[in-house]
Enzyme design. Sequence first.
Site, PDB file in Angstrom:
ATOM      1  N   GLY A   1      21.554   6.318  20.163  1.00  0.00           N
ATOM      2  CA  GLY A   1      22.804   6.816  20.719  1.00  0.00           C
ATOM      3  C   GLY A   1      23.078   6.356  22.142  1.00  0.00           C
ATOM      4  O   GLY A   1      22.415   6.802  23.081  1.00  0.00           O
ATOM      5  N   LEU A   2      24.047   5.463  22.259  1.00  0.00           N
ATOM      6  CA  LEU A   2      24.496   5.026  23.576  1.00  0.00           C
ATOM      7  C   LEU A   2      25.977   5.392  23.773  1.00  0.00           C
ATOM      8  O   LEU A   2      26.370   5.957  24.783  1.00  0.00           O
ATOM      9  CB  LEU A   2      24.314   3.495  23.695  1.00  0.00           C
ATOM     10  CG  LEU A   2      24.851   2.843  24.969  1.00  0.00           C
ATOM     11  CD1 LEU A   2      24.053   3.297  26.196  1.00  0.00           C
ATOM     12  CD2 LEU A   2      24.784   1.304  24.865  1.00  0.00           C
ATOM     13  N   THR A   3      26.804   5.092  22.746  1.00  0.00           N
ATOM     14  CA  THR A   3      28.266   5.204  22.869  1.00  0.00           C
ATOM     15  C   THR A   3      28.739   6.652  22.972  1.00  0.00           C
ATOM     16  O   THR A   3      28.169   7.549  22.354  1.00  0.00           O
ATOM     17  CB  THR A   3      28.915   4.567  21.617  1.00  0.00           C
ATOM     18  OG1 THR A   3      28.397   3.245  21.458  1.00  0.00           O
ATOM     19  CG2 THR A   3      30.425   4.512  21.740  1.00  0.00           C
ATOM     20  N   GLU A   4      29.800   6.850  23.753  1.00  0.00           N
ATOM     21  CA  GLU A   4      30.473   8.164  23.817  1.00  0.00           C
ATOM     22  C   GLU A   4      31.961   7.949  23.581  1.00  0.00           C
ATOM     23  O   GLU A   4      32.448   6.811  23.620  1.00  0.00           O
ATOM     24  CB  GLU A   4      30.226   8.812  25.184  1.00  0.00           C
ATOM     25  CG  GLU A   4      28.737   9.072  25.416  1.00  0.00           C
ATOM     26  CD  GLU A   4      28.422   9.685  26.775  1.00  0.00           C
ATOM     27  OE1 GLU A   4      29.360  10.002  27.530  1.00  0.00           O
ATOM     28  OE2 GLU A   4      27.223   9.828  27.051  1.00  0.00           O
TER      29      GLU A   4
ATOM     30  N   GLY B   1      43.939 -13.654  -5.125  1.00  0.00           N
ATOM     31  CA  GLY B   1      45.329 -13.248  -5.338  1.00  0.00           C
ATOM     32  C   GLY B   1      45.437 -11.733  -5.486  1.00  0.00           C
ATOM     33  O   GLY B   1      44.713 -10.982  -4.821  1.00  0.00           O
ATOM     34  N   GLY B   2      46.316 -11.291  -6.412  1.00  0.00           N
ATOM     35  CA  GLY B   2      46.546  -9.858  -6.602  1.00  0.00           C
ATOM     36  C   GLY B   2      45.283  -9.112  -6.978  1.00  0.00           C
ATOM     37  O   GLY B   2      45.067  -7.962  -6.563  1.00  0.00           O
TER      38      GLY B   2
ATOM     39  N   ILE C   1      27.687   7.362  16.122  1.00  0.00           N
ATOM     40  CA  ILE C   1      26.258   7.044  15.982  1.00  0.00           C
ATOM     41  C   ILE C   1      25.880   6.921  14.507  1.00  0.00           C
ATOM     42  O   ILE C   1      26.081   7.855  13.717  1.00  0.00           O
ATOM     43  CB  ILE C   1      25.380   8.115  16.678  1.00  0.00           C
ATOM     44  CG1 ILE C   1      25.852   8.317  18.127  1.00  0.00           C
ATOM     45  CG2 ILE C   1      23.906   7.724  16.617  1.00  0.00           C
ATOM     46  CD1 ILE C   1      25.946   7.065  18.971  1.00  0.00           C
TER      47      ILE C   1
ATOM     48  N   GLU D   1      28.102  -2.810  18.247  1.00  0.00           N
ATOM     49  CA  GLU D   1      27.129  -3.453  19.161  1.00  0.00           C
ATOM     50  C   GLU D   1      27.815  -4.423  20.122  1.00  0.00           C
ATOM     51  O   GLU D   1      27.276  -5.476  20.453  1.00  0.00           O
ATOM     52  CB  GLU D   1      25.983  -4.094  18.386  1.00  0.00           C
ATOM     53  CG  GLU D   1      25.243  -3.049  17.558  1.00  0.00           C
ATOM     54  CD  GLU D   1      23.856  -3.433  17.139  1.00  0.00           C
ATOM     55  OE1 GLU D   1      23.219  -4.234  17.843  1.00  0.00           O
ATOM     56  OE2 GLU D   1      23.414  -2.916  16.104  1.00  0.00           O
TER      57      GLU D   1
HETATM   58  C1  LIG Z   1      30.684   1.994  12.170  1.00  0.00           C
HETATM   59  C2  LIG Z   1      30.222   2.061  13.592  1.00  0.00           C
HETATM   60  C3  LIG Z   1      28.875   2.272  13.863  1.00  0.00           C
HETATM   61  C4  LIG Z   1      28.436   2.386  15.188  1.00  0.00           C
HETATM   62  N1  LIG Z   1      27.106   2.676  15.435  1.00  0.00           N
HETATM   63  C5  LIG Z   1      26.723   2.921  16.714  1.00  0.00           C
HETATM   64  C6  LIG Z   1      25.387   3.380  16.983  1.00  0.00           C
HETATM   65  O1  LIG Z   1      24.546   3.532  16.073  1.00  0.00           O
HETATM   66  N2  LIG Z   1      25.049   3.655  18.274  1.00  0.00           N
HETATM   67  C7  LIG Z   1      25.927   3.508  19.306  1.00  0.00           C
HETATM   68  O2  LIG Z   1      25.550   3.782  20.447  1.00  0.00           O
HETATM   69  N3  LIG Z   1      27.198   3.064  19.082  1.00  0.00           N
HETATM   70  C8  LIG Z   1      27.618   2.785  17.818  1.00  0.00           C
HETATM   71  N4  LIG Z   1      28.916   2.365  17.576  1.00  0.00           N
HETATM   72  C9  LIG Z   1      29.845   2.233  18.697  1.00  0.00           C
HETATM   73  C10 LIG Z   1      30.255   0.788  18.998  1.00  0.00           C
HETATM   74  O3  LIG Z   1      29.196   0.109  19.609  1.00  0.00           O
HETATM   75  C11 LIG Z   1      31.526   0.859  19.848  1.00  0.00           C
HETATM   76  O4  LIG Z   1      32.573   1.285  18.993  1.00  0.00           O
HETATM   77  C12 LIG Z   1      31.867  -0.473  20.477  1.00  0.00           C
HETATM   78  O5  LIG Z   1      30.939  -0.796  21.476  1.00  0.00           O
HETATM   79  C13 LIG Z   1      33.287  -0.498  21.087  1.00  0.00           C
HETATM   80  O6  LIG Z   1      33.516   0.614  21.891  1.00  0.00           O
HETATM   81  P1  LIG Z   1      34.867   1.457  21.714  1.00  0.00           P
HETATM   82  O7  LIG Z   1      34.976   1.750  20.270  1.00  0.00           O
HETATM   83  O8  LIG Z   1      34.844   2.595  22.635  1.00  0.00           O
HETATM   84  O9  LIG Z   1      36.037   0.458  22.117  1.00  0.00           O
HETATM   85  P2  LIG Z   1      36.635   0.240  23.590  1.00  0.00           P
HETATM   86  O10 LIG Z   1      35.527  -0.042  24.543  1.00  0.00           O
HETATM   87  O11 LIG Z   1      37.568   1.345  23.913  1.00  0.00           O
HETATM   88  O12 LIG Z   1      37.470  -1.105  23.372  1.00  0.00           O
HETATM   89  C14 LIG Z   1      38.822  -1.123  22.906  1.00  0.00           C
HETATM   90  C15 LIG Z   1      39.332  -2.559  23.014  1.00  0.00           C
HETATM   91  O13 LIG Z   1      39.334  -2.975  24.405  1.00  0.00           O
HETATM   92  C16 LIG Z   1      38.575  -4.166  24.544  1.00  0.00           C
HETATM   93  N5  LIG Z   1      37.871  -4.165  25.848  1.00  0.00           N
HETATM   94  C17 LIG Z   1      37.178  -3.161  26.429  1.00  0.00           C
HETATM   95  N6  LIG Z   1      36.665  -3.552  27.602  1.00  0.00           N
HETATM   96  C18 LIG Z   1      37.050  -4.857  27.770  1.00  0.00           C
HETATM   97  C19 LIG Z   1      36.838  -5.831  28.791  1.00  0.00           C
HETATM   98  N7  LIG Z   1      36.117  -5.568  29.879  1.00  0.00           N
HETATM   99  N8  LIG Z   1      37.392  -7.063  28.621  1.00  0.00           N
HETATM  100  C20 LIG Z   1      38.125  -7.357  27.502  1.00  0.00           C
HETATM  101  N9  LIG Z   1      38.367  -6.471  26.512  1.00  0.00           N
HETATM  102  C21 LIG Z   1      37.826  -5.243  26.641  1.00  0.00           C
HETATM  103  C22 LIG Z   1      37.573  -4.132  23.392  1.00  0.00           C
HETATM  104  O14 LIG Z   1      37.096  -5.439  23.092  1.00  0.00           O
HETATM  105  C23 LIG Z   1      38.425  -3.555  22.272  1.00  0.00           C
HETATM  106  O15 LIG Z   1      39.201  -4.576  21.693  1.00  0.00           O
HETATM  107  C24 LIG Z   1      29.358   2.226  16.259  1.00  0.00           C
HETATM  108  C25 LIG Z   1      30.709   1.964  15.974  1.00  0.00           C
HETATM  109  C26 LIG Z   1      31.153   1.902  14.667  1.00  0.00           C
HETATM  110  C27 LIG Z   1      32.615   1.679  14.416  1.00  0.00           C
END
Ligand SMILES: Cc1cc2nc3c(=O)[nH]c(=O)nc-3n(C[C@H](O)[C@H](O)[C@H](O)COP(=O)(O)OP(=O)(O)OC[C@H]3O[C@@H](n4cnc5c(N)ncnc54)[C@H](O)[C@@H]3O)c2cc1C
Length: 393
Positions: free
Chosen positions: A137-140, A352-353, A170, A376
């Site tokens: 878990g990294l993302t919020e 196709g369809g 996550i 990732e």
């Molecule tokens: C099915 C799934 C499984 C996942 N599993 C995990 C997991 O196990 N653990 C975990 O920690 N996370 C997980 N994630 C989270 C994933 O890593 C994030 O969704 C991803 O890093 C993108 O973050 P965000 O969704 O907040 O998009 P945002 O960061 O909000 O990005 C939105 C858009 O803005 C663009 N953007 C943002 N910053 C910049 C920049 N500086 N320059 C140019 N463009 C930019 C992005 O490319 C994107 O197009 C998972 C996500 C999904 C969908």
Amino acid sequence: MLAFFLLHNESIAMNFETSELTQQVAATARDFAQQHIKPYVMQWDETQEFPLSVFKEMGKLGLMGVLVPEKYGGAGLSYFEYVTIIQEISKVCGSIGLSLAAHNSLCIGHLLAFANEEQKQKYLPKLATAEWIGAWGLTEANTGSDAGNMKTTAVKDGNDWILNGTKNWITHGKTGDIAVVIARTGEPRAKDNATAFVVEKGTPGFSGGRKENKLGMRASETAEMIFDNCRIPDANRLGEVGNGFKQSLKVLDGGRISIAALSLGIAKGAYEAAVRYSKERHQFDQPISNFQGISFKLADMATEIMAAELLTLQACDLKIRGEAMTKQAAMAKYYASEVAVKTSNEAVQVFGGYGYTKDFPVEKYYRDSKLCTIGEGTSEIQKLVISREILRG
Ligand SMILES: Cc1cc2nc3c(=O)[nH]c(=O)nc-3n(C[C@H](O)[C@H](O)[C@H](O)COP(=O)(O)OP(=O)(O)OC[C@H]3O[C@@H](n4cnc5c(N)ncnc54)[C@H](O)[C@@H]3O)c2cc1C
């Protein structure tokens, strides 16, 4: 065949011969996927069921601890075999490939790189056999690409840490038996302000939250992890206080190779289905593969898949040799994921369809592939990593 690449004064020698071991491992993963995954793919997709029993079965074959040394109960294989397994499974079901990747290279990958001996002995044997499923878990909610700006905190209290906050998106956020969690231990935006911890399921204050309803990868569980005054001992800390974010970036280097492999599996599955169908489907009294408009699509798919595979093997090779590979892993992930999306999109077109229906496999490849350009680190973030590495030198 030994090949040498020379680009920007970087010389990389790579041997492209597939070893007997890699071939055996591929056959095992392929047989498993045909027998235990293929018959249920659409059922799991429709219901969004996370098929825990399949992961337990994969644990018996060593597929859940591919990179874990044998002394901790793992298969002790290299990244070459690992990407082969991810590809073979993802050819049949991207969701299972994604969960396999999150378990093996994120959760286990973090422990292999940064856990102390006691922690390795405690956690790795259970993860390698799939007695436990791992999460990372990294993302919020508000910090995805900008993960360093996380809000989840860990505050020291005697010999314990108290975690508060929510991690989102996550993989195995609800089902995971243990999670590696990165939490902020310093001031917001300060340098070295995050630390990694292991949190076990059942710890008071730790719970799984909402499960996402997704476009694709629907059999891979994606959910919130909630920490509400969750108290964990300092013995669960991974590495030094303040090193958590740096550790995560290293773990993601390896993880991105596995997303490249996941992408390759999806792309190959879609390509093979398109080749088969183009020879079977007749229009204007001939197979549609006779039309250059179709056969050129197949040529593009085959060429781009091959290029993506070479990038992936290059990153693997560097990883196995312990060399820097941040740029190469990002290149492999970026290119292979875009190829997966393009290939599966074109495969739907070849069908196709019929390609637009759930009676044929290509619509699922198309939906699943999109995750690969997001998870990732998005494609934009990969380009940021690659350009930063290029301009640094
Ligand atoms: C099915 C799934 C499984 C996942 N599993 C995990 C997991 O196990 N653990 C975990 O920690 N996370 C997980 N994630 C989270 C994933 O890593 C994030 O969704 C991803 O890093 C993108 O973050 P965000 O969704 O907040 O998009 P945002 O960061 O909000 O990005 C939105 C858009 O803005 C663009 N953007 C943002 N910053 C910049 C920049 N500086 N320059 C140019 N463009 C930019 C992005 O490319 C994107 O197009 C998972 C996500 C999904 C969908």
